[in-house]
Every structure is written in C-alpha cells, then in structure tokens.
Write a protein that holds these residues in place. Structure first.
Motif, PDB file in Angstrom:
ATOM      1  N   UNK A  48       0.831  -1.203   0.000  1.00 45.89           N
ATOM      2  CA  UNK A  48       0.000   0.000   0.000  1.00 45.89           C
ATOM      3  C   UNK A  48       0.870   1.258   0.000  1.00 45.89           C
ATOM      4  N   UNK A  49       1.945   1.219   0.776  1.00 47.70           N
ATOM      5  CA  UNK A  49       2.839   2.373   0.866  1.00 47.70           C
ATOM      6  C   UNK A  49       3.518   2.640  -0.470  1.00 47.70           C
ATOM      7  N   UNK A  54       4.453   5.677  -5.410  1.00 51.49           N
ATOM      8  CA  UNK A  54       4.557   5.760  -6.873  1.00 51.49           C
ATOM      9  C   UNK A  54       3.735   6.908  -7.448  1.00 51.49           C
ATOM     10  N   UNK A  55       2.826   7.466  -6.629  1.00 55.35           N
ATOM     11  CA  UNK A  55       2.033   8.606  -7.126  1.00 55.35           C
ATOM     12  C   UNK A  55       2.818   9.911  -7.052  1.00 55.35           C
ATOM     13  N   UNK A  67       9.501   8.578 -10.371  1.00 54.71           N
ATOM     14  CA  UNK A  67       8.861   8.253  -9.098  1.00 54.71           C
ATOM     15  C   UNK A  67       9.450   6.960  -8.574  1.00 54.71           C
ATOM     16  N   UNK A  68       9.190   6.716  -7.315  1.00 50.88           N
ATOM     17  CA  UNK A  68       9.664   5.497  -6.667  1.00 50.88           C
ATOM     18  C   UNK A  68       9.180   4.271  -7.448  1.00 50.88           C
ATOM     19  N   UNK A  69      10.075   3.292  -7.646  1.00 52.24           N
ATOM     20  CA  UNK A  69       9.629   2.003  -8.186  1.00 52.24           C
ATOM     21  C   UNK A  69       9.366   1.049  -7.027  1.00 52.24           C
ATOM     22  N   UNK A  70      10.260   1.073  -6.040  1.00 47.71           N
ATOM     23  CA  UNK A  70       9.979   0.368  -4.792  1.00 47.71           C
ATOM     24  C   UNK A  70      10.438  -1.084  -4.719  1.00 47.71           C
ATOM     25  N   UNK A  71      11.018  -1.607  -5.799  1.00 43.78           N
ATOM     26  CA  UNK A  71      11.428  -3.014  -5.780  1.00 43.78           C
ATOM     27  C   UNK A  71      12.464  -3.319  -4.711  1.00 43.78           C
ATOM     28  N   UNK A  72      13.496  -2.500  -4.650  1.00 42.24           N
ATOM     29  CA  UNK A  72      14.550  -2.713  -3.656  1.00 42.24           C
ATOM     30  C   UNK A  72      14.008  -2.481  -2.248  1.00 42.24           C
TER      31      UNK A  72
END
Lengths: 229, 120
Positions: A48-49, A54-55, A67-72
């Motif tokens: 959710x975060x 990513x927005x 924007x953040x991809x967030x995989x790592x």
C-alpha cells in the motif's frame, strides 16, 4: 516506467507475460517461508505504501520526472519474494483500476519492475552489506545503493525488450543511452526515498526489517538510539 | 522481543497506513506533472506514438488517478489515491495473510526468536 499498450509487439508481450507468470508463481511458493502472522500485515502495508509512493513524481530536470519504483525497498523490508509480490500487486491495481500501465503490458511491467528491479536491487543490497561494517546503520546505506542500481537495471531491461520486440524502428543505442542516463538520475531519488524509509522503519521497529536480520539486535530495540561516531 | 510486541505492531501498521493515505490522498496533488523517464525518452527518441491510442479499458472510474464525476482536481485525485491505497492493502494484505498462514508454522521451529503472535 509503466509501459503502455502498444510499445511492444504481441510475441514480446506474450513472452514477458510468461516470464512474469513464472516469476510470480515461484514467488508465491517462496514467499511462504518469509511470511508469518507478524510479517504478513507488514507486507500488505509495504504494498500500500509503495502504491502511494509511486504517485509522487519528483522532477529530475529538463521537463522530466521520476517516481519510486519500490522493488529494492520492498525486498529489503519484507524479503525478495514477498517484495516481488508487493510490486506485482501494486502494478495489478494500477493496470486494473488506474489505467496506469497497459493491460497487455502487465507482464512486461511485472518483469521490469517487480522481477528485474526487485531482484537486482536486493542482490546489490546483499553485496554491499558484505562490504560494509556489520552494523544496523549499514542497512539503509546498502538499501539505498541497491535502489540506485535497480532503476537503471530496469531501464536496461526495457531497452533489451525494445531491441527484441519494440514496434518502433528506433536505434537501440539511442534508446539505451537516454533510458539509462535519465534513470540513473531517477535512481538517485529512488535511493534517497529507500534509504530514508528503511532507516525510519529501523528506528521504530528494527525487527520488521527482514534485510536487517542478524544485525538488528533481537532483544534491545533501543539500539537505534546509538549513533556510533 | 518485548511482550508489548503485538500492540506496538498494530500501532506501527496504523501509523504506516495513515502515512500512505496522506501521501496518496493529499501529497499526490503536489507531484510533478512532467512525463516520467520512460515517457520522456519515448517522446525524445521517437516511439511515444506507438503507444496505443485506445488502450484496453477496464471501465474503472479511477482511470489516470482521477475520479469520474468529481470536478475538483484535488478531490478527484485524492479519492483515486485513497481508493488505490486501500485496494492495494486489501489485495496484498489478503494474499499475504493466506500465504503466511500456510507457510509460517514450519519457520517457527528454527526461528531464533519465537514470534509473539501467541499473545493474540
């Protein structure tokens, strides 16, 4: 880096769909070992975060944003397999409900951001941890370096797919240089956000950072108050 | 692990969710509207026009992070962001809950610190 419908020809989209299906299938099996009553809600929160993160497009110059991809980030917080599932869920929600990333490109997007981004990010994180001092404070630094590398890695994978099955006839070298160049800059943003978030979670609940296991003391959460000179 | 682990976890989750909702519901309005890296490169190197003009639509009222029928830009994007966070939490949380229940028990055996979930 959400690929829309149309960038890749049908065989490429089918192939990345298959890669994504296998990757998610393996992750579904392996994630079980990473999840328990305590970490499962944390993993839901991480997904959710990352949707929220990513927005937030941040400007990177010349009229471009990232924007953040967030995989790592997800891999360090909840483990690489669960992390890949987190990103896949985010991409699924975006494709189904937000028209962000094409439906026919969902497999491509999962392959690029959840699998390549996540596992490259996690691999670099592990390598950097080996080099740094065995301290909790090394974890956000290693996570940031993993995040930094993960973004151009995903951009490189995109270019590879583009060379194989892009529908436009554009020189691969040109696309590669532009993709990697811009995504190194975006990777710096990714690194900052990842490092800050990992460090914030470590401060409040070091036991919830999977990538810090064995480093974070399991009996004294107060350890985070120490700032070794 | 302290005995307060369970409550602290709940508090941590609630605070984390509030941050996510704030970021998506309020913060997103202030995000850069410039094209992202891929879109920019596609435009510059000349393959942006290969993107499908009419992509497959799911008929979602939240397409492009806006809410159908809501004219106020801030509200429209905010609602879409909040809905997206909650949908992600629901789908992800549900999936991880199921996976955690089926796989967790074997891990408990050699786990150096037994989980405090027993306090439930």
């Amino acid at each position: 880096m959400h690929v829309p419908d149309g960038f890749f020809n049908a065989p490429t989209s089918v192939a990345t769909g298959a890669v994504a299906a296998v990757g998610v299938g393996v992750a579904l099996r392996k994630a079980r070992a990473e999840l328990d009553d305590r970490t499962a809600p944390m993993a839901g929160l991480v997904a959710a975060f990352i949707f929220a993160g990513q927005m937030i497009n941040f400007p990177v110059g010349a009229g471009t944003s990232g924007h953040l991809l967030g995989g790592a980030l997800a891999a360090v917080l909840v483990g690489p397999w669960t992390g890949a599932l987190c990103i896949s869920v985010v991409l699924l929600v975006q494709a189904l409900f937000m028209a962000d990333g094409g439906l026919t490109a969902l497999g491509t997007n999962i392959t690029l951001m959840a699998l390549v981004g996540g596992f490259v990010g996690y691999g670099v994180f592990r390598l950097v941890l080996l080099v740094l001092p065995r301290k909790v404070t090394s974890v956000p630094v290693a996570a940031a370096v993993g995040a930094l590398v993960s973004v151009p890695a995903a951009a490189t994978a995109f270019t590879l797919l583009f060379a194989l099955g892009g529908t436009a006839d554009v020189a691969t070298g040109k696309v590669l240089a532009a993709m990697v160049g811009w995504h190194v800059v975006i990777g710096i943003g990714e690194a900052i956000v990842t490092g800050l978030v990992v460090s914030a979670v470590l401060t409040s609940r070091p036991d919830l950072v999977r990538g810090a296991r064995g480093l974070a003391s399991n009996r004294a959460p107060l350890i985070t108050k120490e700032t070794s000179a | 692990m302290s005995a307060t682990g369970t409550t602290t976890s709940r508090r941590f989750l609630v605070i984390g969710l509030l941050v996510a909702l704030l970021v998506a519901g309020v913060g997103s309005f202030y995000a850069s509207s410039h094209p992202d890296g891929l879109e920019y490169v596609a435009g510059r190197t000349g393959f942006l026009d290969t993107a499908e003009e009419d992509p497959v639509s799911t008929g979602s009222p939240f397409a492009d992070y806006g809410t159908e029928g809501v004219d106020n830009e801030r509200l429209s994007g905010g609602i879409a962001g909040v809905v997206g966070v909650l949908l992600t939490l629901l789908i992800g949380g549900g999936l991880f809950h199921v996976l955690g229940r089926r796989g967790g028990s074997e891990e408990y055996v050699d786990s150096p610190e037994p989980p405090v979930a027993a306090r439930d």
